[in-house]
Write a protein that holds these residues in place. Structure first.
Motif, PDB file in Angstrom:
ATOM      1  N   TYR A 117     -27.352  17.003  -9.446  1.00  0.00           N
ATOM      2  CA  TYR A 117     -28.262  16.950  -8.297  1.00  0.00           C
ATOM      3  C   TYR A 117     -28.932  18.302  -8.073  1.00  0.00           C
ATOM      4  N   ILE A 118     -28.169  19.384  -8.233  1.00  0.00           N
ATOM      5  CA  ILE A 118     -28.738  20.725  -8.067  1.00  0.00           C
ATOM      6  C   ILE A 118     -29.802  20.973  -9.131  1.00  0.00           C
ATOM      7  N   SER A 119     -29.497  20.574 -10.375  1.00  0.00           N
ATOM      8  CA  SER A 119     -30.467  20.728 -11.458  1.00  0.00           C
ATOM      9  C   SER A 119     -31.729  19.927 -11.178  1.00  0.00           C
ATOM     10  N   ASN A 120     -31.575  18.706 -10.686  1.00  0.00           N
ATOM     11  CA  ASN A 120     -32.741  17.874 -10.366  1.00  0.00           C
ATOM     12  C   ASN A 120     -33.558  18.469  -9.233  1.00  0.00           C
ATOM     13  N   LEU A 121     -32.867  19.057  -8.258  1.00  0.00           N
ATOM     14  CA  LEU A 121     -33.563  19.680  -7.134  1.00  0.00           C
ATOM     15  C   LEU A 121     -34.395  20.860  -7.610  1.00  0.00           C
ATOM     16  N   ILE A 132     -31.390   9.917  -0.511  1.00  0.00           N
ATOM     17  CA  ILE A 132     -30.347   9.118   0.142  1.00  0.00           C
ATOM     18  C   ILE A 132     -28.964   9.478  -0.386  1.00  0.00           C
ATOM     19  N   THR A 133     -28.828   9.473  -1.701  1.00  0.00           N
ATOM     20  CA  THR A 133     -27.511   9.764  -2.286  1.00  0.00           C
ATOM     21  C   THR A 133     -27.071  11.195  -1.983  1.00  0.00           C
ATOM     22  N   SER A 134     -28.009  12.129  -1.948  1.00  0.00           N
ATOM     23  CA  SER A 134     -27.654  13.519  -1.643  1.00  0.00           C
ATOM     24  C   SER A 134     -27.107  13.648  -0.224  1.00  0.00           C
ATOM     25  N   ILE A 135     -27.792  13.017   0.728  1.00  0.00           N
ATOM     26  CA  ILE A 135     -27.343  13.090   2.124  1.00  0.00           C
ATOM     27  C   ILE A 135     -25.979  12.426   2.279  1.00  0.00           C
ATOM     28  N   VAL A 136     -25.820  11.250   1.684  1.00  0.00           N
ATOM     29  CA  VAL A 136     -24.551  10.530   1.784  1.00  0.00           C
ATOM     30  C   VAL A 136     -23.416  11.355   1.178  1.00  0.00           C
ATOM     31  N   CYS A 137     -23.664  11.946   0.031  1.00  0.00           N
ATOM     32  CA  CYS A 137     -22.614  12.730  -0.646  1.00  0.00           C
ATOM     33  C   CYS A 137     -22.230  13.964   0.156  1.00  0.00           C
ATOM     34  N   ILE A 138     -23.205  14.636   0.719  1.00  0.00           N
ATOM     35  CA  ILE A 138     -22.912  15.838   1.513  1.00  0.00           C
ATOM     36  C   ILE A 138     -22.056  15.480   2.725  1.00  0.00           C
ATOM     37  N   MET A 140     -20.091  12.896   3.052  1.00  0.00           N
ATOM     38  CA  MET A 140     -18.763  12.489   2.582  1.00  0.00           C
ATOM     39  C   MET A 140     -17.880  13.702   2.289  1.00  0.00           C
ATOM     40  N   VAL A 141     -18.454  14.708   1.648  1.00  0.00           N
ATOM     41  CA  VAL A 141     -17.673  15.917   1.331  1.00  0.00           C
ATOM     42  C   VAL A 141     -17.255  16.633   2.613  1.00  0.00           C
ATOM     43  N   LEU A 142     -18.165  16.686   3.573  1.00  0.00           N
ATOM     44  CA  LEU A 142     -17.855  17.354   4.840  1.00  0.00           C
ATOM     45  C   LEU A 142     -16.760  16.623   5.614  1.00  0.00           C
ATOM     46  N   ILE A 143     -16.662  15.326   5.440  1.00  0.00           N
ATOM     47  CA  ILE A 143     -15.601  14.554   6.103  1.00  0.00           C
ATOM     48  C   ILE A 143     -14.309  14.624   5.298  1.00  0.00           C
ATOM     49  N   MET A 144     -14.408  14.435   3.996  1.00  0.00           N
ATOM     50  CA  MET A 144     -13.227  14.336   3.149  1.00  0.00           C
ATOM     51  C   MET A 144     -12.425  15.633   3.104  1.00  0.00           C
ATOM     52  N   THR A 145     -13.102  16.765   2.994  1.00  0.00           N
ATOM     53  CA  THR A 145     -12.402  18.038   2.793  1.00  0.00           C
ATOM     54  C   THR A 145     -11.461  18.385   3.951  1.00  0.00           C
ATOM     55  N   PRO A 146     -11.923  18.394   5.212  1.00  0.00           N
ATOM     56  CA  PRO A 146     -10.986  18.713   6.297  1.00  0.00           C
ATOM     57  C   PRO A 146      -9.890  17.668   6.492  1.00  0.00           C
ATOM     58  N   LEU A 147     -10.231  16.382   6.280  1.00  0.00           N
ATOM     59  CA  LEU A 147      -9.210  15.345   6.430  1.00  0.00           C
ATOM     60  C   LEU A 147      -8.124  15.495   5.370  1.00  0.00           C
ATOM     61  N   THR A 148      -8.512  15.909   4.176  1.00  0.00           N
ATOM     62  CA  THR A 148      -7.533  16.124   3.110  1.00  0.00           C
ATOM     63  C   THR A 148      -6.625  17.303   3.427  1.00  0.00           C
ATOM     64  N   VAL A 149      -7.223  18.379   3.922  1.00  0.00           N
ATOM     65  CA  VAL A 149      -6.419  19.566   4.287  1.00  0.00           C
ATOM     66  C   VAL A 149      -5.431  19.208   5.391  1.00  0.00           C
ATOM     67  N   MET A 150      -5.868  18.423   6.357  1.00  0.00           N
ATOM     68  CA  MET A 150      -4.987  18.054   7.467  1.00  0.00           C
ATOM     69  C   MET A 150      -3.927  17.040   7.063  1.00  0.00           C
ATOM     70  N   SER A 151      -4.066  16.455   5.877  1.00  0.00           N
ATOM     71  CA  SER A 151      -3.048  15.527   5.402  1.00  0.00           C
ATOM     72  C   SER A 151      -1.860  16.240   4.774  1.00  0.00           C
ATOM     73  N   VAL A 152      -2.009  17.537   4.499  1.00  0.00           N
ATOM     74  CA  VAL A 152      -0.875  18.313   3.987  1.00  0.00           C
ATOM     75  C   VAL A 152       0.200  18.369   5.066  1.00  0.00           C
ATOM     76  N   GLY A 176     -16.880   3.864   4.688  1.00  0.00           N
ATOM     77  CA  GLY A 176     -18.160   3.160   4.742  1.00  0.00           C
ATOM     78  C   GLY A 176     -19.227   3.842   3.889  1.00  0.00           C
ATOM     79  N   LEU A 177     -19.220   5.180   3.892  1.00  0.00           N
ATOM     80  CA  LEU A 177     -20.206   5.919   3.103  1.00  0.00           C
ATOM     81  C   LEU A 177     -19.964   5.756   1.599  1.00  0.00           C
ATOM     82  N   ILE A 178     -18.697   5.628   1.212  1.00  0.00           N
ATOM     83  CA  ILE A 178     -18.412   5.363  -0.205  1.00  0.00           C
ATOM     84  C   ILE A 178     -19.084   4.065  -0.639  1.00  0.00           C
TER      85      ILE A 178
END
Length: 446
Positions: A117-121, A132-138, A140-152, A176-178
């Motif tokens: 995606y960076i190369s295409n940009l 669309i896919t770029s916004i959705v992915c960003i 998702m990463v912003l949600i997934m990362t902190p939730l994963t850390v808090m699962s430790v 839902g975003l997945i």
């Protein structure tokens, strides 16, 4: 299908390795991290893996996010199954460990396609799907990362239980975003009749829509506590069937893809044209050869005339008293001159026959690309390639475009598929084009 294989692996891991996962989760995290790093390194390098099975079902299961999504599906359904059931007793104690493992495996997909995606940009490829896919992915990463850390476990123990639970509800948005991400990418390909994509949409829809319906059902029964569950079950069945059927109807392709599409109708076909320089050079070579023979013949004739004239010039010293021997020699010279000229006139210079390596016409070849068949159609005229068209079944358009721009001009210039440099970062697509062009040239060989 890739996701079904990944789902099988995730379910086996969760149900058969639940105790080791609970007892020593670090070993699973390290293993997932090693697999993620390995898949990223191999995918981003120029290592050529000839086995289609290895590319699709070993590397592809990581790079395309199938294994990560499969583990997230197990985590999702662990919260949607009925309380007290045997599966939930197995899954709930290790749900946190499963989610961390899923996140680590998902990063292989995030990194590999994030770099794309960076190369295409940078290259200015910013279509509607890209945005669309770029916004959705960003998101998702912003949600997934902190939730994963808090699962430790150590971090979770330091947090307030109610606060932790409220934050974890963002996971519903993540799930839902997945699903949205998958639909945006897969539905257009399924509509075009691409092999496997319609089935993929149905399987993903069954998993995600089924989870949503079951999760709502569980919430309703836990809060309303109805005496009979017939009505909720009927409503849930309708709630599943209707959106599932709708997605299926939207995704279904109206036409079937032929085994070998024509370049004239393929929307992915790109045509490169070349000036017939080889033809010009060949004609010049023939003309030069012909002129050389004419020049040679003229030179021979002129030499003969000069040779004949020299004795006459010498004889001017004593014109009045020619000897009998000189008269005889002069007569012989005059008799020889017409014979030589007549012989030269009777033997015209023959045109050299040009032998071509390839037959004129259009020829096609096909080979394996990154994710499907690659097709090449080329036109040949007097050992020169005048045009090359290339298209693919399922290769990524950006990667395939880069490969074409790098490889096809070399093939056209060399009129050969040997010694062609592949495009860095699009090795498989490049090799597919080269192999297809080689097969087409083999068909044109005299």
């Amino acid at each position: 299908m890739l996701f079904l294989i990944a789902l099988f692996i995730a379910v086996i891991t969760a149900f058969c390795l639940d105790k080791p996962l609970k007892k020593c989760p670090a070993a699973f995290y390290v293993t997932a991290a090693v697999l993620t790093v390995t898949s990223v390194v191999i995918t981003q390098s120029d290592i050529n893996i000839s086995s289609r099975f290895v590319r699709d079902y070993v590397l592809g299961i990581f790079s395309r996010g199938a294994i990560g999504t499969a583990f997230w599906a197990v985590v999702m359904w662990a919260g949607a199954l009925p309380n007290g059931s045997a599966p939930i007793k197995k899954l709930m104690p290790i749900r946190g460990e499963l989610s961390i493992t899923a996140a680590i495996l998902t990063f292989s997909h995030i990194i590999i396609y994030g770099l794309t995606y960076i190369s295409n940009l940078i290259k200015g490829r910013t279509g509607s799907d890209f945005v669309i896919t770029s916004i959705v992915c960003i998101v998702m990463v912003l949600i997934m990362t902190p939730l994963t850390v808090m699962s430790v476990k150590k971090i979770r123990k330091k947090m307030n239980a109610k606060t932790w639970k409220k934050i974890q509800r963002f996971a519903y948005i993540f799930y839902g975003l997945i699903y949205i991400h998958i639909l945006v990418l897969f539905i257009p390909k399924a509509q075009k009749g691409r092999e496997g994509y319609f089935l993929s949409v149905l399987v993903y829809s069954a998993v995600f829509i089924g989870y949503a319906v079951m999760r709502i059902r569980k919430y309703y029964i836990a809060n309303k506590k109805p005496d009979k569950k017939l009505v909720p079950n009927a409503v849930c069945a309708c709630a599943f069937v209707l959106p599932f059927a709708l997605v299926g109807a939207v995704s279904y392709g109206t036409g079937t893809k032929s085994a070998k599409p024509s370049a004239d109708v393929s929307e992915n076909a790109a045509t490169f044209t070349f000036a017939p320089t080889t033809t010009v050079v060949t004609e010049e070579a023939v003309t030069t050869a012909s002129d050389s023979k004419k020049t040679s013949a003229t030179t021979v004739a002129a030499t003969s005339k000069t040779t004949a004239a020299e004795p006459a010039t010498t004889n001017k010293k004593d014109e009045n008293t020619p000897t009998a021997e000189e008269e005889k020699q002069e007569e012989q010279d005059h008799n020889d001159e017409p014979e030589q000229e007549q012989h030269e006139e009777e033997t015209p210079a023959t045109e050299p026959q040009v032998t071509y390596k390839y037959r004129n016409g259009e020829y096609e070849g096909e080979a394996e690309g990154y994710a499907g068949k690659v097709y090449v159609k080329l036109s040949i005229e007097n050992d020169a390639i005048t045009s090359i068209s290339a298209w693919a079944d399922d290769d990524d358009p950006e990667y395939f475009g880069d490969a074409m721009n790098k490889v096809i001009p070399q093939i056209g210039a060399k009129v050969s598929a040997d010694g062609i440099d592949a495009c860095s970062g699009a090795t498989y697509s490049s090799n597919g084009i080269i192999d297809a062009a080689r097969k087409a040239l083999e068909k044109a060989m005299n």
